[in-house]
Design an enzyme around this catalytic site. Sequence first.
Site, PDB file in Angstrom:
ATOM      1  N   ALA A   7      34.747  43.316  45.516  1.00 23.09           N
ATOM      2  CA  ALA A   7      35.147  42.037  46.089  1.00 23.09           C
ATOM      3  C   ALA A   7      34.559  40.901  45.264  1.00 23.09           C
ATOM      4  CB  ALA A   7      34.689  41.941  47.543  1.00 23.09           C
ATOM      5  N   ASN A  11      39.548  37.871  43.120  1.00 25.36           N
ATOM      6  CA  ASN A  11      40.325  39.008  43.608  1.00 25.36           C
ATOM      7  C   ASN A  11      39.423  40.050  44.248  1.00 25.36           C
ATOM      8  OD1 ASN A  11      43.109  38.402  42.610  1.00 25.36           O
ATOM      9  ND2 ASN A  11      42.120  38.487  40.608  1.00 25.36           N
ATOM     10  N   VAL A  13      39.440  44.116  44.401  1.00 29.88           N
ATOM     11  CA  VAL A  13      40.063  45.288  43.800  1.00 29.88           C
ATOM     12  C   VAL A  13      39.715  46.513  44.640  1.00 29.88           C
ATOM     13  CG1 VAL A  13      40.173  46.776  41.759  1.00 29.88           C
ATOM     14  CG2 VAL A  13      39.967  44.290  41.492  1.00 29.88           C
ATOM     15  N   GLY A 108      23.979  39.452  40.718  1.00 27.05           N
ATOM     16  CA  GLY A 108      25.247  39.784  41.352  1.00 27.05           C
ATOM     17  C   GLY A 108      25.537  41.277  41.282  1.00 27.05           C
ATOM     18  N   ALA A 109      26.166  41.795  42.341  1.00 23.71           N
ATOM     19  CA  ALA A 109      26.476  43.228  42.382  1.00 23.71           C
ATOM     20  C   ALA A 109      27.351  43.642  41.212  1.00 23.71           C
ATOM     21  CB  ALA A 109      27.165  43.561  43.702  1.00 23.71           C
ATOM     22  N   ASP A 110      28.318  42.802  40.847  1.00 25.20           N
ATOM     23  CA  ASP A 110      29.207  43.165  39.746  1.00 25.20           C
ATOM     24  C   ASP A 110      28.443  43.322  38.436  1.00 25.20           C
ATOM     25  OD1 ASP A 110      28.626  40.425  39.764  1.00 25.20           O
ATOM     26  OD2 ASP A 110      30.621  39.808  39.122  1.00 25.20           O
ATOM     27  N   THR A 133      35.902  35.117  37.258  1.00 27.23           N
ATOM     28  CA  THR A 133      35.894  33.708  37.656  1.00 27.23           C
ATOM     29  C   THR A 133      34.919  32.939  36.773  1.00 27.23           C
ATOM     30  OG1 THR A 133      36.341  34.402  39.927  1.00 27.23           O
ATOM     31  CG2 THR A 133      35.586  32.141  39.593  1.00 27.23           C
ATOM     32  N   THR A 187      51.339  18.989  22.522  1.00 29.99           N
ATOM     33  CA  THR A 187      50.276  18.923  23.531  1.00 29.99           C
ATOM     34  C   THR A 187      49.891  20.317  24.000  1.00 29.99           C
ATOM     35  OG1 THR A 187      51.001  16.743  24.291  1.00 29.99           O
ATOM     36  CG2 THR A 187      49.659  18.042  25.820  1.00 29.99           C
TER      37      THR A 187
END
Length: 262
Positions: A7, A11, A13, A108-110, A133, A187
């Site tokens: 989580a 997103n 997963v 962080g867990a990730d 992110t 641009t």
Amino acid sequence: MLLAIDAGNTNVVFALVGKGEIRARWRIASDPRRTADEYAVWLHQLLELEGYGKGDVTAVIIGTVVPRALHNLQVLASKYFHCEALVAGEGKAAWPLALDVDEPQNVGADRALNAMAAHAKHKGDLVVIDFGTATTFDVVDFDGAYKGGIIAPGLNLSLDALVAAAAKLPRIAIEAPEDTSVIGRTTESQMLTGIYWGYVAMIEGLLARLKAEIGRPVDVIATGGLAPLFERHGKLFDAVEPDLTVQGLSLLYEQVTATQAA
């Protein structure tokens, strides 16, 4: 089989893992307000499309950097899969690796899961880059200890900020440029050049500083959906592992069950 849930801020997963192999994976936009019932309806249909049923799920493990999402995911495990979810970094699923930083409770867990999985697959000193992110650079030593790292704005976050702050700039798709020119003639091409090559320069510069500070040979492992984007115009990484966080969840579950069986 194991249902591994990663989580994140953007997103969530869900991956179905059997005998250490990912059999199926699905993602949904993160929303802490999403209930266990909503997850269950969505997930049940996807399981059936892949030829599985909820009875095939015998265990659940959750890794999250969104505390508000945790409760509903735990309810999902207990109500619909009839098991108590393991939570990465907590209780029985406490981290088996050393978090050699000043604030280990804030890792962080990730990032811890990525460090575990990367060390299991690649030996020696490592830098793990996760394009999420935020874009994170994590240093893992040859013993598997997490030594710290860097947090930088994610690619999509940078683009969103640019478009939001400049009224006449359009939203563009993030992609690798067709060539290596850094002189944009429209641009859109100038924005793509700034975002893409600016990010490449950031990666190269930070990796150079990290390698100099580590002082030993280092392999660079990339993960996250945007990692392959930066392989087109150069060799920034030694390996790309798109499912590193899920692999870390699977590895952590295996270690917990092995400890309980001993």
